[in-house]
Design a protein around this motif. Structure first.
Motif, PDB file in Angstrom:
ATOM      1  N   THR A 230       1.150  -0.955  -0.135  1.00 54.31           N
ATOM      2  CA  THR A 230       0.039   0.030   0.075  1.00 54.31           C
ATOM      3  C   THR A 230       0.840   1.253  -0.147  1.00 54.31           C
ATOM      4  OG1 THR A 230      -0.397   0.198   2.381  1.00 54.31           O
ATOM      5  CG2 THR A 230      -2.426  -1.413   0.868  1.00 54.31           C
ATOM      6  N   ALA A 231       2.287   0.950   0.460  1.00 56.24           N
ATOM      7  CA  ALA A 231       2.591   1.999   0.356  1.00 56.24           C
ATOM      8  C   ALA A 231       3.647   2.905  -0.833  1.00 56.24           C
ATOM      9  CB  ALA A 231       4.054   2.275   1.533  1.00 56.24           C
ATOM     10  N   VAL A 232       3.931   2.136  -1.745  1.00 60.47           N
ATOM     11  CA  VAL A 232       3.550   1.291  -2.953  1.00 60.47           C
ATOM     12  C   VAL A 232       2.934   2.415  -4.174  1.00 60.47           C
ATOM     13  CG1 VAL A 232       4.784   0.825  -5.405  1.00 60.47           C
ATOM     14  CG2 VAL A 232       5.338  -0.121  -3.237  1.00 60.47           C
ATOM     15  N   ALA A 233       1.385   1.810  -3.300  1.00 56.33           N
ATOM     16  CA  ALA A 233       0.227   2.960  -4.138  1.00 56.33           C
ATOM     17  C   ALA A 233       0.062   3.855  -3.879  1.00 56.33           C
ATOM     18  CB  ALA A 233      -0.830   1.715  -3.731  1.00 56.33           C
ATOM     19  N   GLN A 234       0.866   4.368  -2.550  1.00 56.80           N
ATOM     20  CA  GLN A 234      -0.048   5.607  -2.189  1.00 56.80           C
ATOM     21  C   GLN A 234       1.260   6.999  -3.054  1.00 56.80           C
ATOM     22  OE1 GLN A 234       0.064   5.438   2.059  1.00 56.80           O
ATOM     23  NE2 GLN A 234      -0.926   7.051   1.717  1.00 56.80           N
ATOM     24  N   SER A 235       2.470   6.020  -2.937  1.00 57.11           N
ATOM     25  CA  SER A 235       3.288   6.999  -3.610  1.00 57.11           C
ATOM     26  C   SER A 235       3.848   6.736  -5.428  1.00 57.11           C
ATOM     27  CB  SER A 235       5.343   6.284  -3.742  1.00 57.11           C
ATOM     28  OG  SER A 235       5.354   5.226  -3.976  1.00 57.11           O
ATOM     29  N   ILE A 236       2.542   5.794  -5.574  1.00 59.72           N
ATOM     30  CA  ILE A 236       2.410   5.922  -7.096  1.00 59.72           C
ATOM     31  C   ILE A 236       0.899   7.126  -7.626  1.00 59.72           C
ATOM     32  CG2 ILE A 236       3.886   4.339  -7.711  1.00 59.72           C
ATOM     33  CD1 ILE A 236       1.756   2.806  -8.638  1.00 59.72           C
ATOM     34  N   GLY A 237       0.453   7.404  -6.664  1.00 60.16           N
ATOM     35  CA  GLY A 237      -0.318   8.142  -6.620  1.00 60.16           C
ATOM     36  C   GLY A 237      -2.201   8.146  -6.616  1.00 60.16           C
ATOM     37  N   SER A 238      -2.506   6.649  -6.520  1.00 57.65           N
ATOM     38  CA  SER A 238      -3.347   6.002  -5.949  1.00 57.65           C
ATOM     39  C   SER A 238      -4.282   6.593  -4.373  1.00 57.65           C
ATOM     40  CB  SER A 238      -3.317   4.683  -5.787  1.00 57.65           C
ATOM     41  OG  SER A 238      -3.125   3.708  -7.186  1.00 57.65           O
ATOM     42  N   ASN A 239      -5.449   6.872  -4.785  1.00 57.80           N
ATOM     43  CA  ASN A 239      -6.472   7.766  -4.740  1.00 57.80           C
ATOM     44  C   ASN A 239      -7.017   6.350  -3.426  1.00 57.80           C
ATOM     45  OD1 ASN A 239      -5.581   9.699  -4.788  1.00 57.80           O
ATOM     46  ND2 ASN A 239      -6.994   9.964  -6.447  1.00 57.80           N
ATOM     47  N   ARG A 240      -8.351   5.679  -3.558  1.00 62.88           N
ATOM     48  CA  ARG A 240      -8.781   4.667  -2.926  1.00 62.88           C
ATOM     49  C   ARG A 240      -7.836   3.149  -3.439  1.00 62.88           C
ATOM     50  NH1 ARG A 240     -13.281   7.626  -5.678  1.00 62.88           N
ATOM     51  NH2 ARG A 240     -14.505   7.701  -3.812  1.00 62.88           N
ATOM     52  N   ILE A 241      -6.947   3.342  -1.710  1.00 57.99           N
ATOM     53  CA  ILE A 241      -6.819   2.054  -1.862  1.00 57.99           C
ATOM     54  C   ILE A 241      -6.753   0.983  -0.820  1.00 57.99           C
ATOM     55  CG2 ILE A 241      -3.960   0.874  -0.710  1.00 57.99           C
ATOM     56  CD1 ILE A 241      -3.221   4.484  -1.499  1.00 57.99           C
ATOM     57  N   LEU A 242      -7.258  -0.244  -1.130  1.00 56.66           N
ATOM     58  CA  LEU A 242      -7.384  -1.402   0.043  1.00 56.66           C
ATOM     59  C   LEU A 242      -7.023  -2.358  -0.034  1.00 56.66           C
ATOM     60  CD1 LEU A 242      -9.810  -3.121   1.571  1.00 56.66           C
ATOM     61  CD2 LEU A 242     -10.603  -3.887  -1.113  1.00 56.66           C
ATOM     62  N   LYS A 243      -5.972  -2.878   1.459  1.00 58.41           N
ATOM     63  CA  LYS A 243      -4.879  -3.392   1.352  1.00 58.41           C
ATOM     64  C   LYS A 243      -5.074  -4.896   0.816  1.00 58.41           C
ATOM     65  CE  LYS A 243      -1.117  -4.632   4.242  1.00 58.41           C
ATOM     66  NZ  LYS A 243       0.175  -4.415   4.103  1.00 58.41           N
ATOM     67  N   ALA A 244      -4.798  -5.574   0.023  1.00 55.87           N
ATOM     68  CA  ALA A 244      -4.814  -6.433  -0.139  1.00 55.87           C
ATOM     69  C   ALA A 244      -3.648  -8.047   0.607  1.00 55.87           C
ATOM     70  CB  ALA A 244      -3.638  -7.479  -1.785  1.00 55.87           C
ATOM     71  N   TYR A 245      -3.580  -9.533   0.504  1.00 54.22           N
ATOM     72  CA  TYR A 245      -3.738 -10.450   1.270  1.00 54.22           C
ATOM     73  C   TYR A 245      -2.273 -10.523   1.940  1.00 54.22           C
ATOM     74  CZ  TYR A 245      -8.379 -12.269   2.685  1.00 54.22           C
ATOM     75  OH  TYR A 245      -9.583 -12.223   3.398  1.00 54.22           O
ATOM     76  N   SER A 246      -1.096 -10.760   0.068  1.00 52.37           N
ATOM     77  CA  SER A 246      -0.045 -10.965   0.031  1.00 52.37           C
ATOM     78  C   SER A 246       0.254  -9.906  -1.804  1.00 52.37           C
ATOM     79  CB  SER A 246       0.177 -12.044   0.409  1.00 52.37           C
ATOM     80  OG  SER A 246      -0.320 -13.165  -0.675  1.00 52.37           O
ATOM     81  N   ILE A 247       1.778 -10.517  -1.474  1.00 56.71           N
ATOM     82  CA  ILE A 247       2.011  -9.746  -2.829  1.00 56.71           C
ATOM     83  C   ILE A 247       1.853 -11.211  -4.069  1.00 56.71           C
ATOM     84  CG2 ILE A 247       4.596  -9.295  -4.208  1.00 56.71           C
ATOM     85  CD1 ILE A 247       5.395  -8.147  -1.569  1.00 56.71           C
ATOM     86  N   PRO A 248       2.255 -12.090  -3.656  1.00 55.12           N
ATOM     87  CA  PRO A 248       1.937 -13.614  -4.672  1.00 55.12           C
ATOM     88  C   PRO A 248       0.368 -13.817  -4.602  1.00 55.12           C
ATOM     89  CG  PRO A 248       3.322 -14.381  -2.722  1.00 55.12           C
ATOM     90  CD  PRO A 248       2.750 -12.718  -2.363  1.00 55.12           C
ATOM     91  N   ALA A 249       0.069 -13.655  -3.561  1.00 57.78           N
ATOM     92  CA  ALA A 249      -1.199 -13.740  -3.606  1.00 57.78           C
ATOM     93  C   ALA A 249      -1.982 -12.942  -2.941  1.00 57.78           C
ATOM     94  CB  ALA A 249      -1.267 -15.311  -2.593  1.00 57.78           C
TER      95      ALA A 249
END
Lengths: 348, 77
Positions: free
Chosen positions: B20-39
């Motif tokens: 989510t920190a990457v999602a914020q840094s690249i400018g996404s507005n509504r971000i929902l935390k997912a389970y993991s990177i590979p899944a």
């Protein structure tokens, strides 16, 4: 035997004239002038045989014609590499250098080297077509920049191994390959060293710098039951035979796959090509990357008004800004054609 | 960056991401935390039945996030 270098310069550095001569059409000079003489003096493995001259204004306003003309001028000449610039922070010159390097690299299948300041817009246009040495902001840095160009050109001409971006001083090109670092500096060791520095309040250098982003206006909230929804992903999930050859990193293209009539994505029919994570889980259960069963259920319950039949997918790791923006724009065109107003976007 | 470009066109986007920190840094507005990177969409260590429930819950949550008024970049759990 000395290898042959051809160099591209704008009207100013080529001695044609200043802004009043910016419309100068491409010409070929046998031998060297200004920066191409400087480069020729520094090279040990090559000699500059010709200099291409072109006005920045002409290149900017007649790009295709200018490139084709340069192509015709070079046809039949023997040369091993193209050099261009350095362009410093000059936007038009930097873009010209990038255009010429990209064109000549693709048409004549030879390497190309240029040099410019990191904020020059030419830097991000075709990073994989050339080496762009990290250069100075203004022309006063010519004495620093030219030796950088000469050094990498010599290495290329001698057939020496070209190391990664930071080691050689060029901007990252978006290629990915395995290297053995000296002294077993594994990612784990480097991470711990970086973390220790951070905890001790010492300066440290990230290996993954991310530029500050400008923001876009926040789109209005939408009730999905009254919306037209699509699913887009950078998770790297593709049909099992990867028909569009989506790369595992530094992607330049996306796939668009029909979900009509499908309620689930089955193992053996889909796989992940994402090079940035362990693909085992997604290969066993593709819906860990694209939860089609859940979406179909929500659609059946009326919680999703309309679900777009196409699934858009690429890999997000090391995909550069230029390609990300272009792919997103191309996807938006498809979405707009189906009046999509809502997107669920999956990534790592 | 793709999320931002899609939102620029006026489309409302929920970015389901583990980083989510990457999602914020690249400018996404509504971000929902997912389970993991590979899944991203379910817990890879759970049984298929539980994973199916998790996917449904996560997508239901994504729809709620899409319908939430926000004033700034927001990470939802």
């Amino acid at each position: 035997m000395m290898k042959k270098v051809i160099m591209y310069l704008n009207q100013f550095y080529g001695g044609i004239g200043g802004e009043d001569k910016a419309d100068y059409e491409p010409s070929l000079l046998e031998g060297v002038v200004g920066p191409s003489k400087a480069l020729d003096d520094m090279l040990t493995a090559g000699t500059v045989t010709y200099t291409i001259l072109c006005g920045d204004g002409y290149m900017a306003s007649h790009t295709e014609e200018a490139l084709e003309k340069i192509g015709r001028l070079l046809e039949g000449l023997e040369f091993d590499i193209l050099a261009a610039g350095p362009a410093f922070m000059s936007g038009r010159y930097g873009v010209s250098c990038a255009e010429v390097c990209n064109y000549v690299h693709k048409r004549f299948k030879i390497p190309a080297v240029t040099c410019m300041f990191e904020e020059n817009p030419g830097r991000e246009m075709y990073p994989q077509s050339m080496y762009i040495m990290a250069g100075s902001k203004s022309g006063a840095g010519m004495r620093k920049d030219m030796p950088k160009m000469a050094a990498i050109i010599d290495k290329i001409l001698k057939g020496e191994e070209i190391l990664w971006a930071e080691a050689e001083g060029y901007f990252p090109r978006g290629f990915r390959w395995q290297i053995q670092l000296p002294k077993e500096q594994t990612a784990a060791k480097r991470t711990v060293a970086m973390l220790k520095k951070k905890l001790d309040g010492e300066p440290f250098e990230t290996e993954l710098p991310i530029d500050a982003e400008e923001m876009v206006p926040i789109a209005p909230p939408r009730d999905a039951s009254k919306s037209r929804v699509a699913f887009v992903s950078t998770g790297g999930l593709v049909p099992i035979d990867n028909p569009d050859h989506i790369p595992s990193a530094a992607s330049t293209r996306f796939g668009r796959y029909d979900l009509s009539g499908k309620d689930v994505l089955k193992s053996g029919e889909w796989k992940s090509v994402h090079g940035g994570y362990d693909q085992t889980y997604a290969n066993e259960q593709p819906m860990l990357a694209m939860p089609l069963d859940a979406i179909r259920k929500l659609e059946a319950e009326g919680k999703i008004g309309y679900f777009h039949p196409w699934f858009y997918t690429t890999t997000g790791n090391q995909t550069n800004r230029v390609n990300s923006v272009r792919m997103a724009k191309e996807i938006v065109e498809y979405l707009k054609a189906d009046d999509i107003d809502t997107v669920i976007f999956g990534s790592a | 960056m793709m999320v931002k470009e899609i939102e620029r066109s006026g489309i409302t986007v929920v970015h389901v991401a583990n980083m989510t920190a990457v999602a914020q840094s690249i400018g996404s507005n509504r971000i929902l935390k997912a389970y993991s990177i590979p899944a991203a969409m379910a817990d890879m260590n759970e049984t298929p039945e539980i994973q199916a429930k998790q996917r449904y819950q996560l997508m239901s949550r994504a729809l709620e996030v899409l319908n939430t008024e926000i004033k700034e970049q927001t990470v939802f759990q």
